[in-house]
Design a protein around this motif. Structure first.
Motif, PDB file in Angstrom:
ATOM      1  N   ALA A 181       2.938   6.514   5.717  1.00  0.00           N
ATOM      2  CA  ALA A 181       3.921   7.547   5.362  1.00  0.00           C
ATOM      3  C   ALA A 181       5.302   7.193   5.921  1.00  0.00           C
ATOM      4  N   LEU A 182       5.326   6.647   7.139  1.00  0.00           N
ATOM      5  CA  LEU A 182       6.597   6.261   7.750  1.00  0.00           C
ATOM      6  C   LEU A 182       7.198   5.056   7.013  1.00  0.00           C
ATOM      7  N   ILE A 183       6.346   4.095   6.655  1.00  0.00           N
ATOM      8  CA  ILE A 183       6.828   2.921   5.913  1.00  0.00           C
ATOM      9  C   ILE A 183       7.488   3.361   4.607  1.00  0.00           C
ATOM     10  N   GLU A 184       6.819   4.238   3.863  1.00  0.00           N
ATOM     11  CA  GLU A 184       7.348   4.682   2.573  1.00  0.00           C
ATOM     12  C   GLU A 184       8.614   5.499   2.748  1.00  0.00           C
ATOM     13  N   LYS A 185       8.694   6.260   3.818  1.00  0.00           N
ATOM     14  CA  LYS A 185       9.919   7.034   4.088  1.00  0.00           C
ATOM     15  C   LYS A 185      11.100   6.085   4.309  1.00  0.00           C
ATOM     16  N   LEU A 186      10.872   5.036   5.104  1.00  0.00           N
ATOM     17  CA  LEU A 186      11.945   4.066   5.370  1.00  0.00           C
ATOM     18  C   LEU A 186      12.328   3.307   4.104  1.00  0.00           C
ATOM     19  N   ALA A 187      11.320   2.865   3.338  1.00  0.00           N
ATOM     20  CA  ALA A 187      11.610   2.144   2.096  1.00  0.00           C
ATOM     21  C   ALA A 187      12.346   3.036   1.115  1.00  0.00           C
ATOM     22  N   GLY A 188      12.035   4.322   1.137  1.00  0.00           N
ATOM     23  CA  GLY A 188      12.675   5.265   0.222  1.00  0.00           C
ATOM     24  C   GLY A 188      14.150   5.469   0.477  1.00  0.00           C
ATOM     25  N   TYR A 189      14.602   5.154   1.684  1.00  0.00           N
ATOM     26  CA  TYR A 189      16.037   5.261   1.977  1.00  0.00           C
ATOM     27  C   TYR A 189      16.855   4.211   1.212  1.00  0.00           C
ATOM     28  N   ILE A 190      16.218   3.093   0.870  1.00  0.00           N
ATOM     29  CA  ILE A 190      16.954   2.003   0.208  1.00  0.00           C
ATOM     30  C   ILE A 190      17.201   2.390  -1.248  1.00  0.00           C
ATOM     31  N   PRO A 191      18.455   2.530  -1.682  1.00  0.00           N
ATOM     32  CA  PRO A 191      18.712   2.936  -3.070  1.00  0.00           C
ATOM     33  C   PRO A 191      18.334   1.841  -4.058  1.00  0.00           C
ATOM     34  N   ALA A 192      17.776   2.255  -5.189  1.00  0.00           N
ATOM     35  CA  ALA A 192      17.448   1.310  -6.261  1.00  0.00           C
ATOM     36  C   ALA A 192      18.644   1.230  -7.204  1.00  0.00           C
ATOM     37  N   GLN A 193      19.329   0.099  -7.188  1.00  0.00           N
ATOM     38  CA  GLN A 193      20.508  -0.098  -8.033  1.00  0.00           C
ATOM     39  C   GLN A 193      20.265  -1.283  -8.953  1.00  0.00           C
ATOM     40  N   PRO A 194      20.150  -1.047 -10.250  1.00  0.00           N
ATOM     41  CA  PRO A 194      19.906  -2.161 -11.190  1.00  0.00           C
ATOM     42  C   PRO A 194      20.976  -3.237 -11.076  1.00  0.00           C
ATOM     43  N   GLY A 195      20.519  -4.496 -10.960  1.00  0.00           N
ATOM     44  CA  GLY A 195      21.464  -5.610 -10.906  1.00  0.00           C
ATOM     45  C   GLY A 195      22.048  -5.870  -9.536  1.00  0.00           C
ATOM     46  N   ARG A 196      21.730  -5.009  -8.560  1.00  0.00           N
ATOM     47  CA  ARG A 196      22.279  -5.228  -7.214  1.00  0.00           C
ATOM     48  C   ARG A 196      21.280  -4.753  -6.168  1.00  0.00           C
TER      49      ARG A 196
END
Length: 734
Positions: free
Chosen positions: A426-441
């Motif tokens: 749950a903590l791993i997914e919370k941290l990964a979720g902070y990273i914005p998904a930006q197409p092409g970047r």
């Protein structure tokens, strides 16, 4: 004495080292190390960037490899090899390539080390292994075998930094007994000591086990530092390292692009062959060619001959002919190549550049000679057949697909580190979720922490989160695995291993160890074989239609079907290539295409920036807004786009008409002003106004038109590409 470090693994020893090349070079500069040797395991992925980074920093690069060999007695052991000169560099490339196909033995080195230096590492060599096990007989056998195999005077034993290590006295005795010089070295896998935890983490990721289960004795703490020179042996070893470094002189100069010679069928040389095929193709494409077509083809063939690219055109047309004969769908064109009449009459493309007013100079500029770039789309489920045909025709050792690297993205790094630290999911997914998904970047961890106050507060508060993010940031961006470029294929007259080391993927497919940017800088010729799913769909559709209409051919389809235009005007474009997005549907509903040129314009305009002109284009098309031109003389150029500059080719045509530029010069102008550098803009303004005044325009008029060119230079789209891809859009709409 000079500082030299020879035994270094970079990040390109995948999941084995945290030492990034730029950091290694920076650290070497800090320690005043004057030469560095790169010895990545069995591969040379990093050789060129390492060489370039060292040269730029004033450090001497020593190109090497750590080769894994079958032991004389058992198992697998390492040998470090260094290229003395360009011949040695080529030998390393060949050895590296061979090591990717089979397990090499010492016998494979016989007669191949005249231009190499060989060093038996203290930690990883077979001789040192038997020393530590006190097997004197096997030490003797092993060293005798190595000494007999490696060229005289080129075999060394590595002398490590830590002199109290068990077995080192016997290592010294072996060196004296076999008259083998010692050389300074340690297996460096970190640019500095701060990377040790990240190195452990990387090894845990590689092994797929938690950090707590790692055997840390397998991961020595060797960072890039000066080699100690306190004892007599250390001084002797350091002096020998300097001797090797001084003797090595590899020069990685770009080679001249050299394609295979095309097997001739009709004439005595490639220029005559190309001329013959083009003249025959001209008669086939145009039943009675116009004077304009004859003149244009002669002009293009002259430039192709003068630039030495005849073989290139012949090779490309040949594998396209193969594809068509084999029933493999080929795209109508891609990129600026659609502007070539020679490509059209050779049936490389299916777009008539005269009809669509496409410019050859946008593709091959006689004022700025660069290798032509013809990218070809094939149906995606049979693309490999065309590559296989090309390899069989010119030799499997002359054709290879281009390698790439998969790297640790921010989210992947967080998940991998979280897993090996046994962090709650749950903590791993919370941290990964902070990273914005930006197409092409890809947003980095550092950028996210800086921009996201919630994340910053969370990792400040949660120690487990902070531990994950700290290690993840250290491995982020590092190469994790090799992959294959989606389209790029290298074709060479010479054996590829003279220029680039190879990998071998599934089915023994050769793949370059160097990525595309390095290959192009080295002067190797790339051809893009792209797989397009839409072509596979069109192929199946055409086969179904032919069951009822045996004469039907998509290639002969006229571009004026009212039902197809009506479909597009309604925005009913699910499944229609390039026109599927909601924004594109809205643009189509505004413009309401009723001719092929409107589809081309929509494809060109629907991009950030130029899309602001879609309402103007639509309103002018339907008479709701008056069409205006920057100058009345430009109406013939801008009439089809209702006064809006949509294409790069229009900018070139304006410069030719108003300022007397050749199309080659106009293409250089287009490139120059698009960069928006102030000094360049002013210089080009003066040249444009001067040319326009000589043609009878006022300087004020010329200045206004130049301002228009500057405004649209960023927005202008390659018309050749827009037309070619719009053909696929139209075919699917039909």
């Amino acid at each position: 004495m000079k500082e030299v470090r020879l035994h270094i693994h970079s990040e390109y020893s995948l999941l084995y080292s945290t030492a990034r090349i730029n950091k290694l070079v920076e650290t070497a500069g800090h320690h005043r190390i004057e030469a560095l040797g790169l010895t990545d395991t069995n591969t040379m992925f990093g050789a060129v960037p390492f060489y370039n980074a060292c040269v730029e920093a004033g450090i001497k690069p020593i190109i090497g490899i750590e080769l894994t060999l079958k032991g004389v007695h058992q198992d697998a052991f390492c040998l470090s090899l260094y290229a003395e000169n360009d011949k040695g560099y080529q030998e390393l490339m060949r050895l590296s390539s061979e090591s990717q196909r089979r397990f090499l033995s010492l016998d494979d080195l016989a007669g191949r080390t005249d231009h190499l230096f060989a060093v038996l590492p203290w930690e990883e060599s077979e001789a040192a292994y038997w020393i530590r096990l006190k097997e004197k007989g096997w030490v003797k056998d092993t060293l005798e075998k190595y000494k007999d195999t490696v060229a005289a005077g080129r075999l060394y034993l590595e002398w490590p930094e830590e002199e109290g290590t068990a077995g080192l006295e016997e290592w010294k005795e072996a060196a004296r007994a076999f008259d083998l010089p010692v050389v300074a070295g340690n297996n460096v896998r970190m640019a500095d000591q701060k990377e040790y935890k990240a190195l452990i983490a990387l090894q845990a990721v590689k092994q797929g086990i938690p950090v707590r289960e790692m055997d840390l004795s397998d991961i020595p703490e060797h960072a890039l530092t000066p080699f100690p020179q306190e004892s007599e042996m250390q001084q002797e070893a350091a002096a020998n390292a300097v001797r090797i470094a001084d003797a090595c002189a590899v020069t990685l100069h770009p080679s001249t692009p050299s394609l295979p010679s095309f097997p001739l069928q009709y004439k005595n040389n490639s220029v005559e062959e190309l001329n013959y095929l083009c003249r025959e193709g001209l008669k086939k494409r145009f039943s009675s060619p116009s004077a304009q077509a004859e003149e244009r083809l002669t002009y293009e063939l002259t430039i192709i001959e003068n630039t030495g690219f005849a073989d290139y055109f012949l090779i490309v047309q040949d594998f396209i002919q193969f594809a068509r004969a084999a029933g493999i769908a080929v795209g109508p064109g891609r990129g600026s190549a659609a502007g070539s009449l020679a490509a059209y009459v050779l049936e490389i493309t299916d777009v008539d550049p005269l009809k669509h007013e496409l410019l050859f100079e946008r593709f091959l500029n006689p004022d700025r000679i660069s290798f032509p770039d013809i990218d070809i789309d094939f149906q995606d489920d049979r693309r490999d057949e065309v590559i296989r045909y090309t390899a069989e025709k010119y030799g499997v050792s002359h054709v290879a697909q281009i390698g790439t690297f998969g790297t640790f993205g921010a989210r992947a790094a967080i998940r991998d580190i979280g897993r090996i630290l046994e962090t709650p999911q749950a903590l791993i997914e919370k941290l990964a979720g902070y990273i914005p998904a930006q197409p092409g970047r890809q947003t980095t961890i550092a950028e996210t922490i800086q921009d996201n106050a919630d994340m910053k507060a969370f990792i400040t508060r949660e120690k487990a989160a902070a531990a994950v993010m700290k290690l993840a940031a250290q491995i982020e961006g590092m190469p994790r695995h090799t992959s294959v470029h989606a389209a790029g294929v290298i074709v060479s007259r010479h054996e590829l291993t003279d220029h680039v080391p190879l990998l071998y993927k599934e089915g023994n497919v050769p793949v370059t160890q160097y990525p595309m940017g390095v290959l192009e800088a080295q002067g190797l010729t790339k051809i893009d074989f792209l797989g397009l799913r839409n072509l596979s769909m069109l192929q199946r559709m055409e086969e179904l239609i032919k069951r009822k209409d045996h004469q039907f051919s998509l290639r002969n389809l006229s571009l004026d079907n009212d039902a197809a235009f009506a479909l597009l005007a309604q925005g009913n474009t699910d499944g229609v290539f390039q026109l599927e997005s909601d924004g594109m549907k809205k643009a189509l509903q505004q413009i309401r295409p009723d001719r092929f040129e409107d589809i081309t314009a929509v494809n060109a305009l629907y991009r950030p920036g130029p899309m602001e002109f879609i309402p103007n284009y639509a309103a002018r098309k339907h008479g709701k807004e008056q069409t205006e031109f920057p100058h009345p003389d430009l109406e013939p150029i801008l009439r089809d786009t209702y006064g809006v500059i949509v294409y790069q080719e229009q900018i070139m045509q304006i410069a030719a008409l108003m300022a007397g530029y050749s199309y080659g010069q106009a293409d250089l102008l287009r490139r120059a002003v698009s960069k928006k550098k102030r000094e360049v803009l002013e210089k080009e303004r003066e040249a444009f106004i001067s040319g326009a005044v000589q043609k009878g325009y006022s300087s004020d008029t010329a200045s206004k038109v130049y301002d228009t060119i500057v405004r649209f230079a960023d927005y202008g789209f390659n018309k050749s590409h827009a037309v070619a891809y719009s053909v696929i859009s139209y075919q699917l709409a039909y």
